[in-house]
Design an enzyme around this catalytic site. Structure first.
Site, short mmCIF file in Angstrom:
data_model
loop_
_atom_site.label_atom_id
_atom_site.label_comp_id
_atom_site.label_asym_id
_atom_site.label_seq_id
_atom_site.Cartn_x
_atom_site.Cartn_y
_atom_site.Cartn_z
N ASP A 184 0.75 -1.10 0.10
CA ASP A 184 -0.03 -0.07 0.13
C ASP A 184 0.84 1.24 -0.11
OD1 ASP A 184 -1.53 2.15 0.67
OD2 ASP A 184 -2.80 1.08 2.14
N ILE A 185 0.50 2.12 -0.93
CA ILE A 185 1.54 3.23 -1.33
C ILE A 185 1.55 3.89 0.27
CG2 ILE A 185 -0.11 4.74 -2.24
CD1 ILE A 185 2.66 5.36 -4.12
N ASN A 204 -6.52 13.44 -9.88
CA ASN A 204 -7.06 14.08 -11.20
C ASN A 204 -7.01 15.41 -11.25
OD1 ASN A 204 -9.20 15.17 -9.34
ND2 ASN A 204 -10.09 13.28 -9.01
N GLY A 208 -9.21 5.03 -5.27
CA GLY A 208 -8.17 4.56 -5.66
C GLY A 208 -6.81 5.07 -5.06
N VAL A 209 -5.78 5.19 -5.20
CA VAL A 209 -4.37 5.70 -4.80
C VAL A 209 -5.07 7.06 -4.00
CG1 VAL A 209 -2.20 6.58 -5.09
CG2 VAL A 209 -2.82 4.56 -6.11
N ASP A 210 -5.41 7.64 -4.55
CA ASP A 210 -5.88 9.30 -4.32
C ASP A 210 -6.52 9.12 -3.22
OD1 ASP A 210 -5.85 12.03 -4.75
OD2 ASP A 210 -7.37 12.15 -6.16
N GLY A 228 -5.68 2.22 -13.03
CA GLY A 228 -6.57 1.66 -12.34
C GLY A 228 -8.02 2.49 -13.00
N TYR A 278 -8.19 4.90 -14.56
CA TYR A 278 -8.14 5.60 -16.08
C TYR A 278 -7.78 4.80 -16.92
CZ TYR A 278 -8.14 10.45 -14.21
OH TYR A 278 -8.35 11.57 -13.49
N1 AR6 Z 1 -1.25 1.63 -3.03
C1 AR6 Z 1 -0.75 1.31 -4.22
N2 AR6 Z 1 -1.29 1.04 -5.31
C2 AR6 Z 1 -2.73 1.27 -5.27
C3 AR6 Z 1 -3.39 1.75 -4.14
C4 AR6 Z 1 -2.77 2.02 -2.90
N3 AR6 Z 1 -3.30 2.20 -1.79
N4 AR6 Z 1 -4.79 1.69 -4.19
C5 AR6 Z 1 -5.07 1.43 -5.52
N5 AR6 Z 1 -3.89 1.12 -6.42
P1 AR6 Z 1 -5.97 4.62 -9.57
P2 AR6 Z 1 -5.71 6.17 -12.01
C6 AR6 Z 1 -3.45 0.83 -7.51
O1 AR6 Z 1 -7.34 4.24 -9.85
O2 AR6 Z 1 -5.76 4.95 -12.68
C7 AR6 Z 1 -8.80 8.36 -8.79
O3 AR6 Z 1 -10.25 8.57 -8.27
C8 AR6 Z 1 -4.40 0.58 -8.58
O4 AR6 Z 1 -4.87 -0.95 -8.31
O5 AR6 Z 1 -5.66 5.02 -8.04
O6 AR6 Z 1 -4.49 7.12 -12.22
C9 AR6 Z 1 -8.32 9.66 -8.95
O7 AR6 Z 1 -8.81 10.62 -8.17
C10 AR6 Z 1 -3.94 0.83 -9.98
O8 AR6 Z 1 -2.84 -0.40 -10.46
O9 AR6 Z 1 -5.26 5.80 -10.35
C11 AR6 Z 1 -8.52 9.81 -10.37
O10 AR6 Z 1 -9.91 10.47 -10.57
C12 AR6 Z 1 -3.05 1.93 -9.65
O11 AR6 Z 1 -2.86 1.96 -8.05
C13 AR6 Z 1 -8.19 8.49 -10.87
O12 AR6 Z 1 -8.75 7.57 -9.80
C14 AR6 Z 1 -3.67 3.35 -10.11
O13 AR6 Z 1 -5.06 3.45 -9.89
C15 AR6 Z 1 -6.86 8.33 -11.34
O14 AR6 Z 1 -6.91 7.08 -11.87
#
Ligand code: AR6
Length: 168
Positions: free
Chosen positions: A10-11, A24, A32-34, A120, A122
């Site tokens: 987990d980041i 975003n 997600g990460v955000d 994720g 996106y």
């Molecule tokens: N730690 C590490 N990796 C993670 C975690 C975590 N806690 N949670 C998810 N991932 P995403 P995007 C992975 O959707 O595609 C948000 O709503 C996940 O499995 O977080 O750039 C923002 O506000 C995937 O492999 O980012 C934007 O609207 C990767 O992190 C939008 O999502 C990225 O997934 C950005 O989408």
């Protein structure tokens, strides 16, 4: 070139100088990460986003805030291209890593953890996202010495390991 290490986890838990947020354009949090970063970092992260980025952030750009209650000192927010919205521009995804490393250099951060930006919500294919992450970090001039590519699940982990293996 920094050491580039795939890490499973987990980041928000990474013990580094800066963690990168897959944000975003609005910069007011999301899923997600955000979402994980804003939840774990607390209100200070959002307050700093509002103060430092009143107009949000352009796709491919990056900027920093406090990390609030995270173990890291800073969050570097970057906005990846949204493939689901038709933004299939690998240059923009590369720019996220390049700009994030530039911001890390401005801050003096030496250890930085990245998620797989755009892989994720996106919609970028994992393998393409991981290869872009690994090679862009590898070819970018930076004072960062330790880059961790953080994979949250099995598929991301396999893609990260494959991408880093391709560098050698
Ligand atoms: N730690 C590490 N990796 C993670 C975690 C975590 N806690 N949670 C998810 N991932 P995403 P995007 C992975 O959707 O595609 C948000 O709503 C996940 O499995 O977080 O750039 C923002 O506000 C995937 O492999 O980012 C934007 O609207 C990767 O992190 C939008 O999502 C990225 O997934 C950005 O989408």
């Amino acid at each position: 070139m920094p050491s580039i290490t795939p890490v499973r986890g987990d980041i928000t838990q990474q013990d580094v100088d800066a963690v990168v947020d897959a944000a975003n354009n609005g910069m007011r949090g999301g899923g997600g990460v955000d979402g994980a970063i804003h939840r774990a970092g607390g209100r200070a992260v959002l307050d700093d986003c509002i103060q430092r980025f009143p107009g949000g952030l352009a796709t491919g750009d990056a900027g920093w805030t406090t990390a609030g209650q995270l173990p890291a000192r800073w969050v570097i927010h970057t906005v990846g291209p949204d493939l689901r919205a038709g933004e299939h521009d690998p240059g923009l995804l590369e720019a996220c890593y390049r700009r994030s490393l530039e911001v890390a250099d401005e801050l003096g951060a030496r250890a930085v953890a990245f998620p797989l930006v755009s892989a994720g919500a996106y919609g970028w294919p994992l393998r393409e996202a991981a290869l872009t992450a690994a090679y862009t970090v590898a070819i970018t001039r930076t004072d960062v010495t330790d880059v961790r590519l953080v994979a949250f699940d099995d598929d991301a982990w396999e893609s990260m390991r494959f991408a880093v293996m391709c560098l050698t």
